[in-house]
Design an enzyme around this catalytic site. Sequence first.
Site, PDB file in Angstrom:
ATOM      1  N   ASP A 548       0.848  -1.192   0.000  1.00 47.84           N
ATOM      2  CA  ASP A 548       0.000   0.000   0.000  1.00 47.84           C
ATOM      3  C   ASP A 548       0.883   1.241   0.000  1.00 47.84           C
ATOM      4  OD1 ASP A 548      -2.528   1.432   0.278  1.00 47.84           O
ATOM      5  OD2 ASP A 548      -1.708   2.021   2.222  1.00 47.84           O
ATOM      6  N   HIS A 551       4.681   4.148  -3.438  1.00 44.99           N
ATOM      7  CA  HIS A 551       5.561   5.213  -3.912  1.00 44.99           C
ATOM      8  C   HIS A 551       6.023   6.136  -2.794  1.00 44.99           C
ATOM      9  CE1 HIS A 551       1.474   6.640  -4.061  1.00 44.99           C
ATOM     10  NE2 HIS A 551       1.934   7.863  -3.900  1.00 44.99           N
ATOM     11  N   ASP A 649      -9.901   1.830  -4.786  1.00 47.34           N
ATOM     12  CA  ASP A 649      -9.894   3.158  -4.163  1.00 47.34           C
ATOM     13  C   ASP A 649     -10.126   4.250  -5.201  1.00 47.34           C
ATOM     14  OD1 ASP A 649      -7.493   2.654  -5.349  1.00 47.34           O
ATOM     15  OD2 ASP A 649      -6.267   2.912  -3.553  1.00 47.34           O
TER      16      ASP A 649
END
Length: 1554
Positions: A548, A551, A649
Site C-alpha cells: 500500500d 511510492h 480506491d
Amino acid sequence: MTDAAETRVHSNSRRDPIMLPQHLKQIRVLMLHEKENLERTLFRLEQGFELQFRLGPSLQGRRVIVHTNYPLEGQRFIRNNFRVLAWNYPTGREDDSDKFCSLELNMAGSYQYYFGYAGVERLGGGYIVVDPVLRVGGDNHVLPLDCITIQTYLSKCLGPLEDWPDRLRVAKESGYNMIHFTPLQTLGESRSCYSLADQLSFSPEFSPEGKSYGWEDVGELVEKLRTEWNMVSITDVVYNHTAANSVWIQRHPECGYNLMNSPHLRPAWLLDRAIWHLTTRVADGRYRDKGLSADITCESHLNVLRSVFWEDIFPQIKLWEFFQVQVESAVEEFRILLQNGSKPDPSKTGGKPGLKIIQDPQYRRYGNTVDMDSALETFVPHSSSPQHIEECCDWLKRRLTELNEEQFHIVHQHQEQAVNCVVGNIVYERLADHGPKLGPVTRKNPLVTRYFTFPFAEMTLEQEMDFLSQPDKMCHFLAHNGWVMGDDPLRNFAEPGSNVYLRRELICWGDSVKLRYGNGPQDCPYLWEHMQKYTEITAKYFHGVRLDNCHSTPLHVAEFMLDAARGVRPNLYVIAELFTGSELIDNVFVNRLGISSLIREAMSAGDSHEEGRLVYRYGGEPVGAFVQRSLRPLMPSIAHAMFLDVTHDNECPIQLRSALDSLPSSAMVSMACCATGSTRGYDELVPHQISVVKEERFYPKWNPSAAPTSTGEVGPQSGIIAGKLALNKLHQELGAQGFIQVYVDQVDADIVAITRHCPSTHQSVVTVSRTAFKNPKTHHYKPDAPPMFIPGKIEEIILEARTVEREAGSYKKDEKYINGMPDYTVEIKEHIPIQESTVVKHAGVTSKGRSEFIQRIQFQKLTPGSIIAFRVSLDPKAQQLVGVLRFYLSQFSPKYRKGSVPDENPPEVLQKPLAQLISKLTLADMNILLFRCEAEEQEDGGGCYSIPGWESLKYAGLQGLMSVLADIRPKNDLGHPLCANLRDGDWLIDFVSNRLIHRDGPLAQVGQWLAAMFNYLKHFPRYLIPCYFDAILVSTYTTALDATFKLMSSFVEKGSTFVRHLALGSVQMCGVGRFPALPPVSSKVGDVPYRVSPITGEKEQCCVSLAAGLPHFSAGIFRCWGRDTFIALRGLMLITGRHAEARNIILAFAGTLRHGLIPNLLGEGRSARYNCRDAVWWWLQCIQDYTNLVPEGHEILRCPVTRMYPTDDCEPCRPEQVEQPLYDVIQEALQRHLQGISYRERNAGAKIDMNMRDEGFNVAAKVDPATGFVTGGNRFNCGTWMDKMGESERARNKGMPATPRDGAAVEIVGLSKSAVRWLVELKAKGLFPYDGAKVHRDGAEVFISYSEWNQQLQRCFEAEFWVSGDPNDPNEKHPDLVHKKGIYKDSHGASSAWCDYQLRPNFTIAMVVAPELFTLERAWKALDVAEKKLLGPLGMKTLDPDDMVYCGVYDNALDNDNYNLARGFNYHQGPEWLWPVGYFLRAKLYFAKKLGEETYAKAVTLVKNVLSRHYTHLERSVWKGLPELTNENGQHCPFSCETQAWSLATVLEVLYDL
C-alpha cells in the site's frame, strides 16, 4: 546473438539443460559495457532460465569481475552479501568473445549485479527481477501470472469469519482465481481499511460473540481456497503509517515524526495549532461580524479567511523568528572576539570571506547563530582601535539585519503557499461539486485536517506555545501521513530539507501517523522489529502482498520487509500501484523491491481508443511475430501489468461512464496478455464508489437462484456476473494455452476488436467490444456497426453477451448490504455456431489469393454494451500445411513440435533430414549457398535480390537475408520493407530456392528442399509468411554453418564465435566463378576438382580462387591479386584447414612466374601484370607456412608446376607443355633476384595503365651485394602494397606514386630473410636441392651461397634500419632526417632519402616473419612507438600523424588542387588499414613472451581489447566482414571494400597465435 552461437551453446553447455516443456532451455545473455548503470532498466526473467553475463567490446581483454547477491543454491538471500561469479570458457581462452559467467535462476525476487576490475570496484551494474511461481489446486499446478484474474474485497465488509466462504464464493463463481483482501488487522478509529491500530492482531470484529478467531483460522481458509477453489489469496501491507490511536505508538512515540526527533517540524506544528484554534473560533461564530460564518459557501467567505491569516494568525505566531539570528547578542560575541584579537581559522574558511549563518538544529526562536570564523574573515577592522572595532561591528549588524529580512521574506512565501493550500482544501471539501461537501465548520469537520496529533485537553494557543520548551510533551505531537501532489517519490517529505508540512502541501490523512524508520533498524529498533513481525505473519498466511502507498514507502524499508517476507514465503507475489508518472522511476521500485506486477487501471482511459492502446501496451507480442531463439540477448521490458477494470480506491465507472460500459470494458481488459481483475461491486453494478473509509455494510452472499431484487444475495443473473465468468474463463484459457500475440483494431469510435493469437497452433480469439463511455439514454450512438473482416475460418462463437435492461425496479441503496443496480442483467450465449448468433446477421467468405480466406461479418445487434468473441482457425488447408511445415521444422528445434502434424505423403526431398543433404556440400558450394555478392552473381546471369522501396541485399546467398533479419527479428519489426515484400508476393521466396535449383548436384538438392518447404509456406495466410520464412532460413543457415565448420580445422570447429565468424571469411572469399580465375595446375597433382564448363561444355578444372575483397574485387579480371592472395592465404586457407585448395592456388600462381616475379593482378595468367616487387616474397612465405602447418607439407616442393611462361618473352604455353617441380620454380625466383631483374612491362602505356608515366613501366629488382637487401623500383612506380598512383591532373599528381617505397622496403627485407633462412634449413634436411645460385658478375660466373646471404642479412639489418636518434651513431647517414627515434626505417636507400625515415607499420611484418633480425629491447621500443602513434580502433595508421603529409580521411572522388589529397592520393598516407594490425599484434605477442610473464599478460590484454572491436564490427556488419581500411579514428570509409580477405586473415592469425 548469432544462430551459430545458439547452436553451439547447447552443445557446449556444461550440464544438460533442464528441458522445459516444448522448449530448449531458455538462456538470456546480458552484455556488460563499461560505465553502463542499468539501475532504472527492468530485466524480467522466469525461474528455470539461465542468465549469462558476457563482455561487451569495451571490457574485452580486461580482468572483469562480476558480483551478484543471488545466493548459491540452498543458501539464504542476504541483500548485502555479494559473491564473485566464475568465468566459463566454452572454447578455450584465445579470446573473450565467448567467455561468460552465469546464474541458474530458480528463486523469485530482485537481485543485484555489478562488475569492475580488480582495482576498480564498480564500472556498472543493475538488477534482475525473477518472477514467482504460484501454485493452486490439490495437485499444486502452476497458475501462470498472465492467467491471473483478481478481485478485491474490503475485508471489513465480509462480516464474521464463518460467513466469508459464502461471500467469497461470488469471486469463485464469477471466474476469479485470486482474491485481494484489504488488511485484516484491527482498524483505527477512522475505520479506514488502511489505518491499522494494531499490525499484529487479527481484527476481533471478525469473531462473533463467544468466538475468538486468529491468524491460524484465516490460514486454514486461505489454504482451503487454494486447494479446493484453485484460488490464490493476497493482502496488503501498510508500512508508511499506523492509526493515530495505535496504543503502541503512544508508548513508542520515537516511531513517528515528533517535535523531539524532528525539530524542523516545530514551526509547522505551531501553524497547525493556530489553524486548529481558528477552526474553533469559526465554529463558535466568532468571525460572523467580519462576514465569515461557520458555513463557508462563497468566495467572499474565503477572502475573509485569507485576511484573518494575515492579520491575526501570522502576526501572533511569528514563524519567521524560528529562522532568524538574535542580532544584538551575535554582534556582542563578535565585538569580544575582535577586542581579544581573535583571528579566523583558515581550515574552516579556506581564507575566503563570506558570512555564514547556521540554522539552529533545535528550531528555537532566534536560535540561528553566526559562524564567527566566517564573520572574522569577512569583516576585518583597519586596526585594533576601539573606533575601528565599532565600525566593524556596525557592518556586521547591518548585514545580519539584512539576512533576517531575507529570512522574513522566505517565510512570507511559505505562508502565502500555506494560505493557498488551506483555501484550496476548503474549496474542494466544502464548495466543489465533485467534493464531499462537508458543510459547516465544526470540531468534528474542521477547516482542514490537522497535520499533528494533540493528545491533551483543550487550552489556549499561548499555553500550547509553552510546550515548545517541554521535551516530555513535545515527543507526543506526531506528524500525520498523506501524499503530496507532484512530489519526488524517491524523497521522504517528512525529513529535514522538506517544507511540505510548513507550506501545508500535504494532502493529509488525519487518522494515520507517519512512521519514522531512519536509515536502518539501529535508528528505531522497536519499529523495525514490530513491522518485521507484521510482515512475517502476513507472508506466513498469504501467497502475496500488495504494497500500500508504495511510492511513498521508503525504499530501504520496503526492501528489508520484503526480504523478510520472502524468507518465509520464497514465491511471494508482490503487487503495487505507483503514481510516479515516470516509467524509469517505476523501474527503480520494481527493481529494488522485486515487484511482480504493477497495478494499471482501464478507468484511466478517456475513450475506447486509449483503452485499446493500454491493452496493447501491457503485454504480448504482435501477431505473426518471429520465433525467437532459446538463447538470445536479454531485452529490457516494461513491468508486468495487473490490468484492472477499476481499483478499489477509485471512482465508480458507472458514475463516470455508464452502466452499459461495464461489460465491454471488462471484455477489453480480459483480452490483455497480462494479469487482470476487478474490485467487488463492479460486476454487481454498484453505482457508487465503495468507500474504504465510510463503507460499513456487508457484501451480498452467493445464491445461484438469487432474485434480481435481492440485496443480501447475488447469483449468475445479477449485474454482469454471467458475462464476467465467461470472460475470466476465456482470459485464463488464453494465458494457459500460449495465446501470447496481441492485435488491437480500433474499428470505429466505440468499437474495438482485440485478437489474441497462439503462434504454435495459429488459433485466434477475436473479441469485439462495443463500449458505452456515454450513457445511451443521453448520447446518440449510430444504430448499426460497420462490417468486419476476420481472416481464417470461424470455428465458433465463444460467447456473445449484451447488457440489457429488465423489470426489477430501480436502484435503492440498501442499509445493510452493498447492493447493485437490479434493472440490468446480461443476455449471454456461449459456444454456439455462427448461425445461432443474435448479434451477427451474416457471415460470408471472401477469398484473397490462394491462401487468404476472409470472413465478412455483418452485425445486427452489436448495441452499446455488447461483446462477441469468435474462435478462429486458419482455413483447413492452411491449418494442415502449417502443421506439416512445423513437423519438418521440428528436426531443428523441439519448439516446433507443438501444433505439428506428420506429412501423409512426404515429397522425396523432404524424407531426408536437411543436415544429410547439406553434409554433401563442399566449402566451394557453401560460398554459393551463403554468400556471393552482386558482381559474382552477375557472372552467372543473376544478381542480389532488391527490395522495392528499400535496398538490395548484400549477398544473393542466405547471409544476405540473415544479416537483415538479425536486425528485424529481436524487435519484431513486422513493418520492415522486407516483411512487406514477403507478405505482398512469393518473389523473394522463389528467388531463394530457384538460384540453387539451377545448380548441379547437392546444391540443387538443397534448393529442392527449400522449394518443397516454401511450397507449404505459400499456402499460409500472408501475415504468417515473414515469421515462417525466417524460421526456415534460420534452420537452413544454422545447419549450413554447422556443416561448414565440420569441413574446417579443429581450431575453427572447436573455436570461439569470433574465430568462426572470421573463418566464415574463408567461405565468403573463396569460390569458383563461371570463368575459372586461376590458370590450370598440372593434371599429375591429385585432389584437383573438375567440372563440365558451363560455357564450352568440356571438362575443366574448378579450383577455388581467393577474392581480394567485396564488393570491388570479387569477379572477373579484378578478383585475384598475387599480393592479396598470399597475404590472406595463411589465415583464410591454411589455418582453416583448406590445405588442398591452398596448395592448388600456390601451384597455379607458381605456373605464372615470369622475370622471377609473381604477378600482382593475375588476370587468369594471360593478362597478368608483373609490376610488384613483393608478391613473390609473400608467395614464398606461404609455401614456407604450408610446409610448416600442413602434415607432410614439404611434399608440395616436389609437386609438378605447369609453366605458362618458361621464358620471359615466350607466349603463354599450353597446360603441361612445360612442367617442373616447385623447388625449381622457387630456385628460379631467387636466382633471378640475385642476378638482378630489369625489364619493361609488356604493352606499356595507357592500354594497361592510364595514369602511369612512361618511366613507371620500367621494373627493376635486385639483391644489393653490400647488404643482401632486396632492392628495386624507382620514383615513378610503386612495387609494394602501398601502391597508390596519382590520378589528378588538376592537382598535378597524375602519374606520380604517393608512396613509391623504392630502395629496400622493410617488409621485403624481412620476407626475403625468412625465405633464405627457410631454404637453408630445408637444404640441411635434404628437402631442397640447392644451397645457393650462380650469377654472372662482370663477365664471370659467381656462386652465391644462401647460407652466406642469410648471415649477411642478419649482420646488416639493424645497422641499416634501426633509428637510434643518437647524433654519434656511426650507422646513421642522415641524422638531420630523423624525426622519430627508437623506430625502424620504412625503407633503405629510397630515391627521396627522407621517405626512409617515415614511421609506418611495415616493420612489424618483418618482425613476425623474421623476428631473429631484431634485438629484443629495440623491437619492444619500436612497437611501443607504433602503438602510441599508429594503432587505431580497427586498423593501423599508414603514416605517422606527426608527418606533414599525414591525412587520415580517404576520398577517392575528391578532385581539388591539393597535391597530397586529390583523387585519394593519401590512400596510404594516414587512413587506417586493417591487415597490418594483425602483424603488429602478433609481433607484440612474440616479443612480450620473451620479456616475461607479466609483460606477456599485459600484451594479451591489449590484444584482446583491440580484437574486441573487430569482433563487434564483424557481429554488426551486414557483410559479415572486416573492411579494407577505415578513415582516422576508425570512422567508416565509403570508398573501402566492406569486407577484405587480408583483413579477416591477419586477425584470425592473431587468434591462432593466442
